[in-house]
Design an enzyme around this catalytic site. Sequence first.
Site, PDB file in Angstrom:
ATOM      1  N   SER A  22       0.878  -1.184   0.000  1.00 29.82           N
ATOM      2  CA  SER A  22       0.000   0.000   0.000  1.00 29.82           C
ATOM      3  C   SER A  22       0.909   1.225   0.000  1.00 29.82           C
ATOM      4  CB  SER A  22      -0.849   0.013   1.277  1.00 29.82           C
ATOM      5  OG  SER A  22      -1.444   1.288   1.476  1.00 29.82           O
ATOM      6  N   TYR A  58      -2.177  -1.409  10.097  1.00 29.09           N
ATOM      7  CA  TYR A  58      -2.169  -1.508   8.632  1.00 29.09           C
ATOM      8  C   TYR A  58      -0.830  -1.014   8.071  1.00 29.09           C
ATOM      9  CZ  TYR A  58      -4.093  -1.114   3.868  1.00 29.09           C
ATOM     10  OH  TYR A  58      -4.332  -1.250   2.520  1.00 29.09           O
TER      11      TYR A  58
HETATM   12  N1  NAD Z   1      -8.479   0.084  -2.141  1.00 27.91           N
HETATM   13  C1  NAD Z   1      -7.433   0.817  -1.778  1.00 27.91           C
HETATM   14  O1  NAD Z   1      -7.447   2.057  -1.796  1.00 27.91           O
HETATM   15  C2  NAD Z   1      -6.159   0.121  -1.347  1.00 27.91           C
HETATM   16  C3  NAD Z   1      -5.026   0.929  -1.137  1.00 27.91           C
HETATM   17  C4  NAD Z   1      -3.839   0.327  -0.755  1.00 27.91           C
HETATM   18  C5  NAD Z   1      -3.779  -1.055  -0.589  1.00 27.91           C
HETATM   19  N2  NAD Z   1      -4.892  -1.820  -0.802  1.00 27.91           N
HETATM   20  C6  NAD Z   1      -4.758  -3.252  -0.635  1.00 27.91           C
HETATM   21  O2  NAD Z   1      -5.243  -3.911  -1.780  1.00 27.91           O
HETATM   22  C7  NAD Z   1      -5.661  -5.218  -1.430  1.00 27.91           C
HETATM   23  C8  NAD Z   1      -7.041  -5.470  -2.015  1.00 27.91           C
HETATM   24  O3  NAD Z   1      -7.938  -4.562  -1.410  1.00 27.91           O
HETATM   25  P1  NAD Z   1      -9.266  -4.025  -2.111  1.00 27.91           P
HETATM   26  O4  NAD Z   1      -9.229  -2.561  -1.985  1.00 27.91           O
HETATM   27  O5  NAD Z   1      -9.453  -4.667  -3.430  1.00 27.91           O
HETATM   28  O6  NAD Z   1     -10.335  -4.541  -1.032  1.00 27.91           O
HETATM   29  P2  NAD Z   1     -11.661  -5.424  -1.136  1.00 27.91           P
HETATM   30  O7  NAD Z   1     -12.244  -5.387   0.218  1.00 27.91           O
HETATM   31  O8  NAD Z   1     -12.473  -4.985  -2.298  1.00 27.91           O
HETATM   32  O9  NAD Z   1     -11.084  -6.887  -1.458  1.00 27.91           O
HETATM   33  C9  NAD Z   1     -10.366  -7.619  -0.502  1.00 27.91           C
HETATM   34  C10 NAD Z   1     -10.717  -9.075  -0.668  1.00 27.91           C
HETATM   35  O10 NAD Z   1      -9.883  -9.842   0.225  1.00 27.91           O
HETATM   36  C11 NAD Z   1     -10.678 -10.847   0.810  1.00 27.91           C
HETATM   37  N3  NAD Z   1     -10.084 -11.246   2.085  1.00 27.91           N
HETATM   38  C12 NAD Z   1      -9.999 -10.511   3.218  1.00 27.91           C
HETATM   39  N4  NAD Z   1      -9.425 -11.227   4.196  1.00 27.91           N
HETATM   40  C13 NAD Z   1      -9.144 -12.444   3.674  1.00 27.91           C
HETATM   41  C14 NAD Z   1      -8.560 -13.630   4.197  1.00 27.91           C
HETATM   42  N5  NAD Z   1      -8.154 -13.700   5.474  1.00 27.91           N
HETATM   43  N6  NAD Z   1      -8.406 -14.694   3.367  1.00 27.91           N
HETATM   44  C15 NAD Z   1      -8.827 -14.629   2.094  1.00 27.91           C
HETATM   45  N7  NAD Z   1      -9.414 -13.551   1.547  1.00 27.91           N
HETATM   46  C16 NAD Z   1      -9.567 -12.469   2.326  1.00 27.91           C
HETATM   47  C17 NAD Z   1     -12.054 -10.203   0.993  1.00 27.91           C
HETATM   48  O11 NAD Z   1     -13.069 -11.186   1.139  1.00 27.91           O
HETATM   49  C18 NAD Z   1     -12.172  -9.394  -0.298  1.00 27.91           C
HETATM   50  O12 NAD Z   1     -12.789 -10.143  -1.336  1.00 27.91           O
HETATM   51  C19 NAD Z   1      -5.582  -5.303   0.096  1.00 27.91           C
HETATM   52  O13 NAD Z   1      -4.384  -5.945   0.456  1.00 27.91           O
HETATM   53  C20 NAD Z   1      -5.543  -3.851   0.511  1.00 27.91           C
HETATM   54  O14 NAD Z   1      -4.893  -3.660   1.744  1.00 27.91           O
HETATM   55  C21 NAD Z   1      -6.077  -1.255  -1.188  1.00 27.91           C
END
Ligand code: NAD
Length: 264
Positions: A140, A153
């Site tokens: 991130s 986080y």
């Molecule tokens: N969206 C943002 O702005 C952003 C920014 C920086 C980093 N991220 C990172 O990107 C990644 C994806 O996030 P996103 O924004 O697509 O979120 P999201 O919530 O849309 O998707 C996350 C997915 O991970 C699954 N998940 C959560 N815990 C789990 C576990 N223990 N085992 C298996 N699956 C699990 C959830 O069911 C969900 O489908 C994450 O690692 C998040 O930290 C997102």
Amino acid sequence: MGALDGKAALVTGAASGIGLASAQLFAAEGARVAVVDRDADGAAEAAREIGGNAFSITADVTNEEDVAAVVAACVERFGRLDIAFNNAGIAGNAAIQDYPLAAFRRVIDVCLLGVFLCLKHEAKQLIAQGEGGSLINTASINATQATAGLSAYCAAKAGVVMLTKVSALELGQHGIRVNAIGPGHTKTPLTARARNVPGFDEAMIGATPLGRLGEPEDIAQLALYLAGDASEWVSGQAFYADGGITVNELPPGFNILEARFDNA
Ligand SMILES: NC(=O)c1ccc[n+]([C@@H]2O[C@H](COP(=O)([O-])OP(=O)(O)OC[C@H]3O[C@@H](n4cnc5c(N)ncnc54)[C@H](O)[C@@H]3O)[C@@H](O)[C@H]2O)c1
């Protein structure tokens, strides 16, 4: 011809957001894709929509038996594994002095330990195959950007970047590349609650040189590059797809171009 023709890939957190967009793009570029998520219905629905050779696996990335079973299922279904996008993650928000231990630990477990477990079992398989591969971890912008309330986080995501570097160091001798992606503020369910706070989107967009929030597809394009042979000389790196927000280190609203001072 697709950039990932003939490759076998797994994507964790693929029922939603960045993982879903990446699984879709990998498949569109010719990969066979395992859609991995703890959300069984969401993963099954995503695999159905992707069609072709995609299949879903329900797994919690914090459970080592689950993770080992994911890799075994890929090998059973595809005969091999070439690419893994270790992307599952959760967010959490509390002041340090009030952060409940269980909540802090859960964020570390999913975001950091989950990536470790995936790397461990994927690396074992790729080493046994002896043909290299590409492992990608989702960090991130919070790997480098401290944000109040996000102690667990931020610590987990900084850990993902270092885990990526150490893995690249250890696995390079097997032709295995390991890289990390640091998304900026991206429109997914993970950020939906923060984006409901009045003024949040505007503040983020205002601090972002490219002037918009990210779409899951923006991050998927970087994952595609790191997954495929186009990045065959790239390993141990963290790439930030963030519209440029991480270069903006001045306080929000302060524009030095508009300040008057003598350059001489
Ligand atoms: N969206 C943002 O702005 C952003 C920014 C920086 C980093 N991220 C990172 O990107 C990644 C994806 O996030 P996103 O924004 O697509 O979120 P999201 O919530 O849309 O998707 C996350 C997915 O991970 C699954 N998940 C959560 N815990 C789990 C576990 N223990 N085992 C298996 N699956 C699990 C959830 O069911 C969900 O489908 C994450 O690692 C998040 O930290 C997102």
